[in-house]
Design an enzyme around this catalytic site. Structure first.
Site, PDB file in Angstrom:
ATOM      1  N   CYS A 262     -17.693  -6.412  19.952  1.00 44.80           N
ATOM      2  CA  CYS A 262     -17.838  -5.771  18.638  1.00 44.80           C
ATOM      3  C   CYS A 262     -19.241  -5.882  18.053  1.00 44.80           C
ATOM      4  O   CYS A 262     -19.902  -4.866  17.842  1.00 44.80           O
ATOM      5  CB  CYS A 262     -16.827  -6.374  17.650  1.00 44.80           C
ATOM      6  SG  CYS A 262     -15.111  -5.971  18.054  1.00 44.80           S
ATOM      7  N   ARG A 330     -18.051  -9.814  27.586  1.00 47.44           N
ATOM      8  CA  ARG A 330     -18.942  -8.714  27.211  1.00 47.44           C
ATOM      9  C   ARG A 330     -20.059  -9.217  26.304  1.00 47.44           C
ATOM     10  O   ARG A 330     -19.800  -9.833  25.282  1.00 47.44           O
ATOM     11  CB  ARG A 330     -18.139  -7.603  26.530  1.00 47.44           C
ATOM     12  CG  ARG A 330     -17.296  -6.785  27.485  1.00 47.44           C
ATOM     13  CD  ARG A 330     -16.414  -5.801  26.784  1.00 47.44           C
ATOM     14  NE  ARG A 330     -15.291  -6.440  26.097  1.00 47.44           N
ATOM     15  CZ  ARG A 330     -14.323  -5.778  25.467  1.00 47.44           C
ATOM     16  NH1 ARG A 330     -14.347  -4.458  25.430  1.00 47.44           N
ATOM     17  NH2 ARG A 330     -13.341  -6.435  24.873  1.00 47.44           N
TER      18      ARG A 330
END
Length: 434
Positions: A262, A330
């Site tokens: 995010c 990520r």
């Protein structure tokens, strides 16, 4: 209600499972046949604390099911959530191709009134794009498009969904508004608000929230770096700052930068939105630049300790995920540090409670993996702490000291006290502390 969730990634799976927990019948659809087969067989495809229990419970109660048949799923659901990937494009903008592709298909599949909900994090104006794509083939009376951004923190996503701080819903349709209110009322019984607003404001709210939190983290990292220059202790500075109710205690912990699915993507996307609208968002440009530098600040410390020569040194890593209680790697700072270590000729061996399988897919046999936090210390010169898993916080320091050749620890998450480490005979460096 009958709910369809298109996409079974992190957001889609949590969304579908949690809605089924409150009695709704949920059908999740995905084009990945192997994933759908696994989920249908009761095998969860992500690691998220607390999710597996309610996942299995609702499959058994037949309130949660999975399919690859988009037409079947669209026909089933009165409410259709789009929980599709919006990966970062080459220019930093969010790639909406998955969402628009599905929107183009929906127009040929909708036969009665549906509410289409953007659950993915999307740029301002996406709801209008989805609306226009669907409206090419069917009457606007047959659907409404709503923006309902998610605010899920990996590691506590189930709690965040079941007991949200707030629910943000962007719509100008009174019909959709009442359905969404009914849908979310079971989740806000303790009085937390449901905020209704226009679609564009809802879309921007998600980017603004994540970018502000990323800015807060980045500011604290800058303070930590300054503390090292002036001889101050960032722990004390953090306490002094956090006690101010205007600032708050959360997101003031310095470290090796933010990562995950995010913050990095959303900060860049918001900066791109500003650029497309000819607005210079200078703060975000600085946040991006500082975070890129912060990700490898711990490597600089270990390289300096070895006087620039890491060739042949065996470095043990505790933690690979971008944060604890997830297997998500990520944009994890650990990956950037691994790259630096390997390029410098170091031998890397790592342990993480959940993320090793994902890292192994990237590196294969370039790095070694251990079965636990102590095995990874075998033949290691030094230890680097890259993720603050709870099981790392109270280790056997005497055993660690007996294993590490150079008795050196580089703590990128400030989980150990410098004075305690000195007393235990370690060379110790952390972030922003003497």
């Amino acid at each position: 209600m009958n709910i369809t969730v298109i996409g079974t990634g992190y957001v889609g799976l949590v969304t579908g499972t949690c809605f089924s927990e409150t009695g709704n019948h949920v059908m999740c659809v995905d084009i990945n046949e192997e994933k759908v087969k696994s989920l249908s067989a009761g095998k969860i495809t992500i690691y998220e604390p607390g999710l597996e229990v309610i996942f299995h419970r609702n499959i058994e109660k037949k309130r949660l099911e999975f399919t690859t048949d988009l037409a079947k799923a669209v026909d089933f659901g009165d409410i259709i959530f789009l929980a599709l990937p919006t990966p970062e494009g080459e220019d930093g903008s969010a790639d909406l191709s998955y969402i628009i592709d599905v929107a183009n298909k929906l127009g040929n599949l909708i036969k009665k009134y549906k509410i289409i909900i953007d659950k993915s994090t999307v740029p301002v104006g996406t709801a209008e794009m989805v609306h226009n794509a669907i409206a090419k083939t069917i009457s606007e009376d047959l659907f409404d498009v709503v923006s309902n951004p998610e605010f899920l923190r990996e590691g506590v996503a189930v709690e965040d969904f079941m007991k949200p701080d707030r629910v943000v819903i962007g719509t100008n349709s009174e019909r959709a508004r009442e359905v969404m209110r009914t849908l979310y009322e079971p989740f806000v019984k303790q009085g937390n608000p449901i905020y209704f607003m226009d679609e564009r404001s809802a879309e921007l709210t998600k980017y603004a929230a994540n970018s502000f939190l990323a800015t807060k983290i980045t500011f604290m990292n800058e303070i930590a770096n300054l503390c090292e220059k002036v001889g101050a202790n960032v722990d004390m500075v953090r306490l002094g700052m956090g006690s101010d109710t205007r600032i708050g205690k959360r997101f003031l912990f310095p470290g090796i930068g933010y990562g995950g699915s995010c913050f990095p993507k959303d900060v860049k996307a918001l900066a791109k939105i500003a650029d497309q609208n000819e607005y210079e968002f200078s703060i975000l440009d600085s946040v991006i630049k500082v975070n890129e530098k912060q990700r490898t600040v711990l490597f600089d410390k270990i390289r300096n300790y070895y006087k620039g020569d890491l060739k042949g040194k065996t470095i043990a890593l505790w933690g690979l995920a971008f944060k604890p209680n997830t297997d998500d790697i990520r944009e994890a700072p650990a990956l950037y540090i691994i790259e630096k270590l390997l390029k410098a000729g170091a031998i890397v061996q790592a342990f993480d409670p959940e993320a090793m399988e994902n890292v192994e897919k990237l590196y294969g046999d370039k790095i070694a993996f251990a079965n636990d936090q102590y095995e990874v210390l075998n033949n290691a010169n030094a230890l680097m702490i890259l993720t603050e898993w709870n099981e790392f916080r109270s280790p056997d320091f005497n055993f660690i000291k007996s294993k590490l050749i150079d008795k050196a620890i580089f703590d990128g998450r400030n989980i150990f006290d410098p004075a305690t480490m000195q007393q235990n005979g370690f060379y110790f460096e952390s972030i922003g502390r003497p």
